[in-house]
Scaffold this motif. Structure first.
Motif, short mmCIF file in Angstrom:
data_model
loop_
_atom_site.label_atom_id
_atom_site.label_comp_id
_atom_site.label_asym_id
_atom_site.label_seq_id
_atom_site.Cartn_x
_atom_site.Cartn_y
_atom_site.Cartn_z
N LEU A 123 0.83 -1.20 0.00
CA LEU A 123 0.00 0.00 0.00
C LEU A 123 0.86 1.25 0.00
O LEU A 123 0.48 2.28 -0.55
CB LEU A 123 -0.93 -0.01 1.21
N LEU A 124 2.04 1.16 0.59
CA LEU A 124 3.00 2.26 0.54
C LEU A 124 3.53 2.43 -0.88
O LEU A 124 3.62 3.54 -1.41
CB LEU A 124 4.15 1.98 1.51
N LYS A 125 3.84 1.33 -1.51
CA LYS A 125 4.36 1.35 -2.88
C LYS A 125 3.35 1.92 -3.86
O LYS A 125 3.70 2.66 -4.78
CB LYS A 125 4.75 -0.07 -3.30
N SER A 126 2.07 1.61 -3.66
CA SER A 126 1.04 2.05 -4.59
C SER A 126 0.63 3.50 -4.36
O SER A 126 -0.11 4.07 -5.17
CB SER A 126 -0.19 1.15 -4.47
N GLY A 127 1.10 4.09 -3.27
CA GLY A 127 0.70 5.46 -2.97
C GLY A 127 -0.56 5.57 -2.12
O GLY A 127 -1.05 6.66 -1.87
N ASP A 128 -1.08 4.43 -1.67
CA ASP A 128 -2.29 4.44 -0.84
C ASP A 128 -1.99 4.81 0.61
O ASP A 128 -2.92 4.99 1.41
CB ASP A 128 -2.97 3.07 -0.88
N ALA A 129 -0.71 4.90 0.97
CA ALA A 129 -0.33 5.27 2.33
C ALA A 129 1.01 5.98 2.29
O ALA A 129 1.83 5.73 1.40
CB ALA A 129 -0.26 4.02 3.21
N VAL A 130 1.24 6.89 3.26
CA VAL A 130 2.53 7.58 3.35
C VAL A 130 3.50 6.80 4.24
O VAL A 130 4.71 7.05 4.23
CB VAL A 130 2.38 9.01 3.89
N GLY A 131 2.97 5.87 5.01
CA GLY A 131 3.79 5.05 5.87
C GLY A 131 3.04 3.78 6.24
O GLY A 131 1.81 3.72 6.08
N CYS A 132 3.76 2.78 6.70
CA CYS A 132 3.09 1.52 7.03
C CYS A 132 3.85 0.79 8.13
O CYS A 132 5.06 0.91 8.26
CB CYS A 132 2.97 0.63 5.79
N VAL A 133 3.10 0.03 8.92
CA VAL A 133 3.68 -0.93 9.85
C VAL A 133 3.73 -2.26 9.10
O VAL A 133 2.70 -2.76 8.65
CB VAL A 133 2.83 -1.05 11.13
N THR A 134 4.92 -2.81 8.96
CA THR A 134 5.11 -3.98 8.11
C THR A 134 6.14 -4.93 8.71
O THR A 134 6.92 -4.55 9.58
CB THR A 134 5.57 -3.54 6.70
N THR A 135 6.15 -6.16 8.23
CA THR A 135 7.19 -7.12 8.62
C THR A 135 8.36 -7.08 7.66
O THR A 135 9.35 -7.78 7.86
CB THR A 135 6.62 -8.56 8.63
N SER A 136 8.27 -6.26 6.62
CA SER A 136 9.33 -6.16 5.62
C SER A 136 10.42 -5.22 6.09
O SER A 136 10.19 -4.03 6.29
CB SER A 136 8.74 -5.68 4.28
N GLN A 137 11.62 -5.75 6.29
CA GLN A 137 12.74 -4.95 6.79
C GLN A 137 13.38 -4.11 5.70
O GLN A 137 13.74 -2.95 5.92
CB GLN A 137 13.79 -5.85 7.43
#
Length: 302
Positions: free
Chosen positions: A137-151
């Motif tokens: 969702l960060l990559k698509s522009g749907d969010a400016v930030g995200c809580v993720t498991t991706s380091q």
């Protein structure tokens, strides 16, 4: 020098995608549907390719997503500039879109940000998804930030470690007596006892069973309940057993309402805050607030 893009056209693109169609976008923008279509067409002519797939609902192409991300970044920076210039326009509030997983939202996330958003009078717009998918969702522009498991940070983004969410496999005493009375002598009971999982995207339960017992995905019986609160309620009502985040599980373990099915066997999921690399104070302030709360509530292995 004229700007590369007409931001009225980019706004139309954003509204068409968020509303899922040209007719709804026209009503939202208070213009005709043909005017909306013309703006999208002019924007597509500018970049030389389609920006939306005209389906039901309408959705953005890869190039469309890139433009939407650019537009969202510009909006964020402009809202910050208005604040610095003391230009208070109630019709243009600062909206901060964040992607977050359901377990964080149900436990530590809102307490971390509530005072910040109240103080700055920002508006919070959350998109909830599995923690392994929020960075998309960060990559698509749907969010400016995200809580993720991706380091690993995505291109144009930064990644900051927050802490670990620990998951315990729990069930009611009655459920354990009925389904797991013969553990560990009869491990096959794991295959027949109904589990509660969050959704088809949630693979944590499968990883847990495979890591500790060598059980392959798809071998067990599962209730799928895509709500963090209802997920926990289903377990406390004895519908099944499942992996519950430590912040939700501990009070119920202390009260005796739930018991660990496999004591000592737990899963830790590291969480990261990823955000765009733009000089917007919103993302910096949000990270500081999240990190401060995470230090107290999440598990930080030394």
């Amino acid at each position: 020098m004229s700007p590369m893009f007409d931001y009225a056209h980019l706004k139309a693109l954003s509204i068409v995608v968020s509303q899922g169609g040209f007719d709804k976008a026209a009503k939202h923008l208070y213009i005709s549907q043909s005017a909306v279509s013309q703006r999208i067409k002019q924007l597509e002519d500018k970049v030389g390719q389609a920006l939306v797939v005209r389906a039901s609902p309408v959705y953005a192409t890869e190039m469309g997503k890139r433009l939407l991300r650019h537009y969202a970044q510009v909006q964020l920076l402009e809202s910050e500039l208005r604040t610095e210039m003391n230009v208070d326009d109630p019709s243009l509030p600062t909206i901060v879109r964040i992607a977050v997983n359901a377990d964080s939202l149900a436990t530590w996330f809102l307490p971390a940000l509530t005072e910040v958003f109240k103080r700055h009078k920002w508006l919070l717009e959350l998109v909830v998804d599995d923690e392994a998918y929020t960075h998309h969702l960060l990559k698509s522009g749907d969010a400016v930030g995200c809580v993720t498991t991706s380091q690993s940070p995505m291109a144009g983004c930064s990644s900051e470690y927050l802490g670990n969410m620990e998951y315990m496999c729990v069930a009611t005493p009655e459920f354990i007596t009925h389904h797991f009375a013969q553990l560990p002598q009869q491990p096959d009971s794991i295959l027949t006892a109904p589990a509660v999982v969050f959704s088809t995207k949630d693979k944590l339960h499968d990883k847990f069973l495979n890591f500790y017992f060598g059980i392959n995905e798809g071998s067990t019986r599962e209730h799928k309940i895509p709500s963090s609160e209802s997920f926990l309620e289903a377990i406390t009502m004895g519908l099944g057993y499942g992996l519950v985040a430590h912040l939700q599980a501990r009070p119920l373990l202390e009260s005796g309402d739930l018991i660990e099915v496999f004591p000592g066997k737990r899963m830790q999921v590291p969480l990261y805050w990823q955000h765009w690399n733009i000089k917007a104070k919103q993302t910096t302030i949000v990270y500081r607030s999240l990190a401060a709360t995470a230090r107290h509530l999440l598990i930080n292995p030394e």
